[in-house]
Every structure is written in structure tokens, then in C-alpha cells.
Design an enzyme around this catalytic site. Structure first.
Site, PDB file in Angstrom:
ATOM      1  N   ILE A  11     -26.704 -12.427   6.233  1.00 22.48           N
ATOM      2  CA  ILE A  11     -26.676 -13.686   5.478  1.00 22.48           C
ATOM      3  C   ILE A  11     -25.934 -13.526   4.142  1.00 22.48           C
ATOM      4  CG2 ILE A  11     -28.869 -13.511   4.176  1.00 22.48           C
ATOM      5  CD1 ILE A  11     -29.399 -16.447   5.224  1.00 22.48           C
ATOM      6  N   ASN A  24     -40.530 -13.480  -2.476  1.00 21.01           N
ATOM      7  CA  ASN A  24     -41.978 -13.455  -2.713  1.00 21.01           C
ATOM      8  C   ASN A  24     -42.235 -14.310  -3.947  1.00 21.01           C
ATOM      9  OD1 ASN A  24     -41.917 -11.723  -5.183  1.00 21.01           O
ATOM     10  ND2 ASN A  24     -41.064 -10.254  -3.716  1.00 21.01           N
ATOM     11  N   VAL A  33     -34.415  -8.929   3.330  1.00 22.30           N
ATOM     12  CA  VAL A  33     -33.291  -9.814   3.034  1.00 22.30           C
ATOM     13  C   VAL A  33     -33.229 -10.118   1.530  1.00 22.30           C
ATOM     14  CG1 VAL A  33     -34.473 -12.009   3.542  1.00 22.30           C
ATOM     15  CG2 VAL A  33     -32.021 -11.821   3.907  1.00 22.30           C
ATOM     16  N   ASP A  34     -34.361 -10.157   0.884  1.00 23.80           N
ATOM     17  CA  ASP A  34     -34.448 -10.397  -0.560  1.00 23.80           C
ATOM     18  C   ASP A  34     -33.673  -9.300  -1.315  1.00 23.80           C
ATOM     19  OD1 ASP A  34     -35.271 -11.353  -3.027  1.00 23.80           O
ATOM     20  OD2 ASP A  34     -37.399 -10.910  -2.737  1.00 23.80           O
ATOM     21  N   SER A 117     -40.409 -14.997   6.823  1.00 25.53           N
ATOM     22  CA  SER A 117     -41.768 -14.466   7.089  1.00 25.53           C
ATOM     23  C   SER A 117     -41.914 -13.567   8.309  1.00 25.53           C
ATOM     24  CB  SER A 117     -42.814 -15.596   7.213  1.00 25.53           C
ATOM     25  OG  SER A 117     -43.177 -16.100   5.943  1.00 25.53           O
ATOM     26  N   GLY A 119     -40.488 -10.671   8.953  1.00 25.68           N
ATOM     27  CA  GLY A 119     -40.302  -9.242   8.687  1.00 25.68           C
ATOM     28  C   GLY A 119     -41.586  -8.661   8.135  1.00 25.68           C
ATOM     29  N   VAL A 120     -41.533  -8.238   6.894  1.00 25.39           N
ATOM     30  CA  VAL A 120     -42.695  -7.644   6.214  1.00 25.39           C
ATOM     31  C   VAL A 120     -43.919  -8.559   6.253  1.00 25.39           C
ATOM     32  CG1 VAL A 120     -43.484  -6.635   4.020  1.00 25.39           C
ATOM     33  CG2 VAL A 120     -41.081  -6.555   4.612  1.00 25.39           C
ATOM     34  N   TYR A 121     -43.706  -9.874   6.266  1.00 20.77           N
ATOM     35  CA  TYR A 121     -44.828 -10.816   6.232  1.00 20.77           C
ATOM     36  C   TYR A 121     -45.470 -11.065   7.611  1.00 20.77           C
ATOM     37  CZ  TYR A 121     -44.240 -11.968   1.243  1.00 20.77           C
ATOM     38  OH  TYR A 121     -44.189 -11.930  -0.129  1.00 20.77           O
TER      39      TYR A 121
HETATM   40  N1  AR6 Z   1     -29.306 -11.058   6.661  1.00 14.56           N
HETATM   41  C1  AR6 Z   1     -30.093 -11.790   7.488  1.00 14.56           C
HETATM   42  N2  AR6 Z   1     -31.359 -11.443   7.798  1.00 14.56           N
HETATM   43  C2  AR6 Z   1     -31.845 -10.301   7.265  1.00 14.56           C
HETATM   44  C3  AR6 Z   1     -31.101  -9.472   6.386  1.00 14.56           C
HETATM   45  C4  AR6 Z   1     -29.773  -9.891   6.093  1.00 14.56           C
HETATM   46  N3  AR6 Z   1     -28.978  -9.192   5.266  1.00 14.56           N
HETATM   47  N4  AR6 Z   1     -31.877  -8.419   6.025  1.00 14.56           N
HETATM   48  C5  AR6 Z   1     -33.063  -8.554   6.667  1.00 14.56           C
HETATM   49  N5  AR6 Z   1     -33.050  -9.683   7.426  1.00 14.56           N
HETATM   50  P1  AR6 Z   1     -38.075  -9.861   5.436  1.00 14.56           P
HETATM   51  P2  AR6 Z   1     -40.353 -11.736   5.005  1.00 14.56           P
HETATM   52  C6  AR6 Z   1     -34.097 -10.254   8.302  1.00 14.56           C
HETATM   53  O1  AR6 Z   1     -39.022  -8.732   5.570  1.00 14.56           O
HETATM   54  O2  AR6 Z   1     -41.003 -11.338   6.270  1.00 14.56           O
HETATM   55  C7  AR6 Z   1     -39.341  -8.923   0.722  1.00 14.56           C
HETATM   56  O3  AR6 Z   1     -39.703  -7.703   0.154  1.00 14.56           O
HETATM   57  C8  AR6 Z   1     -35.175  -9.334   8.803  1.00 14.56           C
HETATM   58  O4  AR6 Z   1     -34.684  -8.530   9.877  1.00 14.56           O
HETATM   59  O5  AR6 Z   1     -36.858  -9.687   4.615  1.00 14.56           O
HETATM   60  O6  AR6 Z   1     -40.265 -13.192   4.665  1.00 14.56           O
HETATM   61  C9  AR6 Z   1     -39.665 -10.096  -0.182  1.00 14.56           C
HETATM   62  O7  AR6 Z   1     -39.522  -9.779  -1.556  1.00 14.56           O
HETATM   63  C10 AR6 Z   1     -36.206 -10.361   9.285  1.00 14.56           C
HETATM   64  O8  AR6 Z   1     -35.816 -10.858  10.574  1.00 14.56           O
HETATM   65  O9  AR6 Z   1     -38.837 -11.191   4.824  1.00 14.56           O
HETATM   66  C11 AR6 Z   1     -41.094 -10.400   0.169  1.00 14.56           C
HETATM   67  O10 AR6 Z   1     -41.988  -9.567  -0.548  1.00 14.56           O
HETATM   68  C12 AR6 Z   1     -36.059 -11.494   8.270  1.00 14.56           C
HETATM   69  O11 AR6 Z   1     -34.817 -11.233   7.587  1.00 14.56           O
HETATM   70  C13 AR6 Z   1     -41.171 -10.080   1.646  1.00 14.56           C
HETATM   71  O12 AR6 Z   1     -40.134  -9.117   1.888  1.00 14.56           O
HETATM   72  C14 AR6 Z   1     -37.177 -11.583   7.244  1.00 14.56           C
HETATM   73  O13 AR6 Z   1     -37.666 -10.301   6.913  1.00 14.56           O
HETATM   74  C15 AR6 Z   1     -40.892 -11.290   2.494  1.00 14.56           C
HETATM   75  O14 AR6 Z   1     -41.124 -10.973   3.847  1.00 14.56           O
END
Ligand code: AR6
Length: 170
Positions: A11, A24, A33-34, A117, A119-121
Site C-alpha cells: 500500500i 492504533n 502496515v503502520d 485488524s 494482522g496483529v489485531y
Molecule cells: N501494504 C499492505 N498491507 C500490508 C502491508 C503493506 N505494506 N504491511 C502489512 N500489511 P497489521 P492490524 C497487511 O498487523 O491487525 C500495528 O502495530 C498485513 O499483512 O498491520 O490492524 C498498529 O500500530 C495484514 O494483512 O494491522 C497497531 O498497533 C494487514 O496489513 C496494530 O498493528 C493488517 O495487519 C494494528 O493491527
């Protein structure tokens, strides 16, 4: 659903009006992704985020995109999955809707979302994908000012779930 697309990609590389950040509540960065968005946008993004004083789960706030190819970043803290009995589904729906409302208010025509949400969530991907495409489709039906929304999936498994969810809407 011609104006919703599911793609595989990063993204941070997308040259659209707005990309969404799965943030978050602090809005001060994190992993996933953040972290990728903050790294690619540069320190100016964190500096602007500090002025926002956080964000509630299910709501959204907008910043500029700085060194990203996207003009804006819309930051939304998704719900942490706690089994489904804590309003998680409604909060996730609210994330998508709040982001699209901010996109409309700021004149954005093209918006890219990550899978908020899931991923980690730990929000279950099948449920999350159905909620996401439905919330986006409902919004687009009433808001022709948004021309295209894409789900940018980072891996094939995630993309397969969103493809299926979109297919089920047709
Ligand atoms: N482009 C697109 N998608 C991505 C990318 C990217 N560059 N990198 C990861 N993803 P997550 P959450 C996907 O864990 O579950 C953070 O620490 C990833 O594979 O990023 O909403 C925040 O600060 C997954 O499918 O977000 C919060 O503390 C999706 O993005 C917490 O994580 C979401 O995974 C939020 O957790």
C-alpha cells in the site's frame, strides 16, 4: 461491483488520493502496515500525527502523505479481536465508513485500504473481508464522488478471502 477492486501489493507504493493506515489509538506508529507507512512517509508524518492527540477505535483522522506517492493518509485504529462479543464487527464497519467519509470531505476520488485488524489485531479474515467489502459497497452506492476503492492485500491468502467476499456481494 466495478468500483471496488482487490489487488495484491504494497500500500505504501500506491499513487492514489488516499491510503488508509491500520493504526492504533495513539496514532504514533507501530509495526505491520503502520510501520511501513511511517517509514515510507518519513518523519514529517509522525510530527503531524503528534498534533492529532490519538483517535478512538472505529474513528479516523487524516494527514498529508509527505514522501508517499499518495496525497493523504487516513489513519484508523481497528478493533482488537476479543472473541466477537465486544462490538468488534460494528467497530470494524465503522472504520471503513469513517475513512470513506473523511475521503469524501477531502475531495479524494481514489482510496486504497489495507486489511484492517486482520494482522496483529487477529480479527478473523473471513468475517473481516465480508464486513469490509459490504461497508465499502454500501458507501459507494450513495457517494459517487468516490470513483474507486481498492483493497490492497499483502499476501495471496488475504487476497483470496477478499476476492471471495466481493464475489459473494455480486
Ligand atoms: N501494504 C499492505 N498491507 C500490508 C502491508 C503493506 N505494506 N504491511 C502489512 N500489511 P497489521 P492490524 C497487511 O498487523 O491487525 C500495528 O502495530 C498485513 O499483512 O498491520 O490492524 C498498529 O500500530 C495484514 O494483512 O494491522 C497497531 O498497533 C494487514 O496489513 C496494530 O498493528 C493488517 O495487519 C494494528 O493491527
Amino acid at each position: 461491483m466495478p468500483n471496488i477492486e482487490i489487488i495484491l501489493g504494497d500500500i505504501t507504493k500506491q499513487a492514489v488520493d488516499a491510503i488508509v493506515n491500520a493504526a492504533n489509538c495513539s496514532l504514533l506508529g507501530g509495526g505491520g502496515v503502520d510501520g511501513a507507512i511511517h517509514r515510507a512517509a518519513g518523519p514529517e508524518l509522525l510530527a503531524e500525527c503528534r498534533t492529532l492527540h490519538g483517535c478512538e477505535t472505529g474513528k479516523a483522522k487524516i494527514t498529508k502523505g509527505y514522501r508517499l506517492p499518495a496525497k493523504y493518509v487516513i489513519h484508523t485504529p481497528g478493533p482488537v479481536w476479543h472473541g466477537g462479543g465486544h462490538g468488534e464487527e460494528e467497530l470494524l464497519r465503522s472504520c471503513y465508513r469513517s475513512c470513506l467519509e473523511l475521503a469524501s470531505e477531502n475531495g479524494c476520488r481514489t482510496v486504497d485500504f489495507p486489511s484492517i485488524s486482520t494482522g496483529v489485531y487477529r480479527f478473523p479474515l473471513e468475517k473481516a473481508s465480508r464486513i469490509a467489502v459490504k461497508a465499502i459497497a454500501e458507501y459507494l452506492a450513495d457517494h459517487p464522488e468516490i470513483q474507486r476503492v481498492r483493497m490492497v492485500c499483502f499476501d495471496e491468502r488475504t487476497k483470496a478471502f477478499y476476492d471471495r467476499a466481493l464475489e459473494a456481494l455480486r
